[in-house]
Design a protein around this motif. Structure first.
Motif, PDB file in Angstrom:
ATOM      1  N   LYS A   4      -1.255  22.649 -42.435  1.00 50.65           N
ATOM      2  CA  LYS A   4      -0.839  21.385 -41.826  1.00 50.65           C
ATOM      3  C   LYS A   4      -0.248  21.632 -40.444  1.00 50.65           C
ATOM      4  CE  LYS A   4       1.745  17.196 -42.552  1.00 50.65           C
ATOM      5  NZ  LYS A   4       2.681  16.469 -43.359  1.00 50.65           N
ATOM      6  N   THR A   5       0.553  22.665 -40.294  1.00 53.76           N
ATOM      7  CA  THR A   5       1.146  23.009 -39.012  1.00 53.76           C
ATOM      8  C   THR A   5       0.059  23.385 -38.006  1.00 53.76           C
ATOM      9  OG1 THR A   5       3.090  23.837 -40.172  1.00 53.76           O
ATOM     10  CG2 THR A   5       2.855  24.465 -37.873  1.00 53.76           C
ATOM     11  N   THR A   6      -0.945  24.125 -38.466  1.00 49.16           N
ATOM     12  CA  THR A   6      -2.051  24.508 -37.596  1.00 49.16           C
ATOM     13  C   THR A   6      -2.825  23.275 -37.152  1.00 49.16           C
ATOM     14  OG1 THR A   6      -2.231  26.582 -38.822  1.00 49.16           O
ATOM     15  CG2 THR A   6      -4.075  25.993 -37.412  1.00 49.16           C
ATOM     16  N   LYS A   7      -3.065  22.337 -38.080  1.00 47.06           N
ATOM     17  CA  LYS A   7      -3.761  21.099 -37.737  1.00 47.06           C
ATOM     18  C   LYS A   7      -2.971  20.307 -36.705  1.00 47.06           C
ATOM     19  CE  LYS A   7      -6.427  19.769 -41.798  1.00 47.06           C
ATOM     20  NZ  LYS A   7      -6.506  18.793 -42.893  1.00 47.06           N
ATOM     21  N   LYS A  11      -4.154  19.526 -32.880  1.00 39.26           N
ATOM     22  CA  LYS A  11      -4.281  18.132 -32.450  1.00 39.26           C
ATOM     23  C   LYS A  11      -3.424  17.887 -31.211  1.00 39.26           C
ATOM     24  CE  LYS A  11      -4.309  13.447 -34.053  1.00 39.26           C
ATOM     25  NZ  LYS A  11      -5.114  12.756 -35.035  1.00 39.26           N
ATOM     26  N   MET A  12      -2.227  18.450 -31.199  1.00 35.51           N
ATOM     27  CA  MET A  12      -1.339  18.319 -30.049  1.00 35.51           C
ATOM     28  C   MET A  12      -1.956  18.990 -28.819  1.00 35.51           C
ATOM     29  SD  MET A  12       1.512  17.060 -28.968  1.00 35.51           S
ATOM     30  CE  MET A  12       2.615  16.850 -30.326  1.00 35.51           C
ATOM     31  N   ASP A  13      -2.542  20.180 -29.009  1.00 40.16           N
ATOM     32  CA  ASP A  13      -3.205  20.874 -27.904  1.00 40.16           C
ATOM     33  C   ASP A  13      -4.357  20.044 -27.348  1.00 40.16           C
ATOM     34  OD1 ASP A  13      -1.473  22.993 -28.177  1.00 40.16           O
ATOM     35  OD2 ASP A  13      -2.879  24.239 -29.334  1.00 40.16           O
ATOM     36  N   GLN A  14      -5.088  19.399 -28.234  1.00 47.78           N
ATOM     37  CA  GLN A  14      -6.215  18.569 -27.830  1.00 47.78           C
ATOM     38  C   GLN A  14      -5.728  17.359 -27.016  1.00 47.78           C
ATOM     39  OE1 GLN A  14      -8.458  17.051 -31.126  1.00 47.78           O
ATOM     40  NE2 GLN A  14     -10.052  16.166 -29.831  1.00 47.78           N
ATOM     41  N   ILE A  15      -4.658  16.736 -27.449  1.00 44.07           N
ATOM     42  CA  ILE A  15      -4.102  15.579 -26.748  1.00 44.07           C
ATOM     43  C   ILE A  15      -3.616  15.986 -25.357  1.00 44.07           C
ATOM     44  CG2 ILE A  15      -2.173  13.939 -26.729  1.00 44.07           C
ATOM     45  CD1 ILE A  15      -2.473  13.838 -29.819  1.00 44.07           C
ATOM     46  N   ILE A  16      -2.929  17.117 -25.280  1.00 47.54           N
ATOM     47  CA  ILE A  16      -2.420  17.601 -23.994  1.00 47.54           C
ATOM     48  C   ILE A  16      -3.576  17.936 -23.056  1.00 47.54           C
ATOM     49  CG2 ILE A  16      -1.190  19.501 -22.879  1.00 47.54           C
ATOM     50  CD1 ILE A  16       0.694  19.490 -25.347  1.00 47.54           C
ATOM     51  N   ALA A  17      -4.592  18.618 -23.562  1.00 42.59           N
ATOM     52  CA  ALA A  17      -5.752  18.978 -22.739  1.00 42.59           C
ATOM     53  C   ALA A  17      -6.447  17.730 -22.207  1.00 42.59           C
ATOM     54  CB  ALA A  17      -6.718  19.839 -23.534  1.00 42.59           C
ATOM     55  N   GLU A  18      -6.579  16.712 -23.048  1.00 45.77           N
ATOM     56  CA  GLU A  18      -7.221  15.465 -22.634  1.00 45.77           C
ATOM     57  C   GLU A  18      -6.402  14.759 -21.559  1.00 45.77           C
ATOM     58  OE1 GLU A  18      -8.282  11.257 -24.741  1.00 45.77           O
ATOM     59  OE2 GLU A  18      -8.672  13.086 -25.907  1.00 45.77           O
ATOM     60  N   ALA A  19      -5.095  14.728 -21.719  1.00 43.17           N
ATOM     61  CA  ALA A  19      -4.217  14.102 -20.726  1.00 43.17           C
ATOM     62  C   ALA A  19      -4.310  14.831 -19.391  1.00 43.17           C
ATOM     63  CB  ALA A  19      -2.776  14.090 -21.229  1.00 43.17           C
ATOM     64  N   ARG A  20      -4.356  16.152 -19.428  1.00 41.80           N
ATOM     65  CA  ARG A  20      -4.481  16.923 -18.182  1.00 41.80           C
ATOM     66  C   ARG A  20      -5.819  16.665 -17.494  1.00 41.80           C
ATOM     67  NH1 ARG A  20      -1.718  22.461 -20.320  1.00 41.80           N
ATOM     68  NH2 ARG A  20       0.429  21.817 -19.946  1.00 41.80           N
TER      69      ARG A  20
END
Length: 126
Positions: A4-7, A11-20
């Motif tokens: 769950k922590t890995t998921k 997901k957080m990394d994906q959101i940050i990458a998209e925002a950048r």
């Protein structure tokens, strides 16, 4: 639990990458427009830029709102990286000071008036 922590972290990394990515695309768009509209000169120090050094010229948002990009460029000014950093550091420094902002009246803070009785003392000496 670790899955769950890995998921969550992926997901957080994906959101940050998209925002950048979105931010970079917005910046490219208004930077290209600003470079077409304005002369390649820093609005503060007056240095001229061309060729490889053109990358040192940045778009500064006058109202500090990076989402306010009017088509006429009225919220932009071209600044070299040094003047742009200086502009933003001035705003950060002013937040740390308790003094009045530009245009505000300064409160003296002191009530002691060392020369309040000076006139009376001088008259008494005559």
């Amino acid at each position: 639990m670790p899955s769950k922590t890995t998921k969550d972290s992926s997901k957080m990394d994906q959101i940050i990458a998209e925002a950048r990515r979105d931010q970079e695309q917005r910046q490219k768009t208004y930077r290209e427009r600003a470079l077409k509209m304005f002369p390649w000169v820093c609005g503060r120090c007056g240095r001229e830029f061309s060729g490889k050094r053109l990358r040192e010229l940045t778009v500064h948002h006058k109202d500090h709102n990076h989402d306010n990009n009017p088509p006429d460029g009225s919220n932009w000014e071209l600044l070299c990286i040094y003047c742009h950093d200086n502009e933003h550091s001035r705003n950060l420094e002013s937040e740390w000071h308790d003094g009045p902002s530009a245009g505000e009246e300064q409160d003296s803070g002191s009530t002691h008036k060392p020369f309040a009785n000076l006139e009376a003392l001088l008259k008494a000496k005559k």
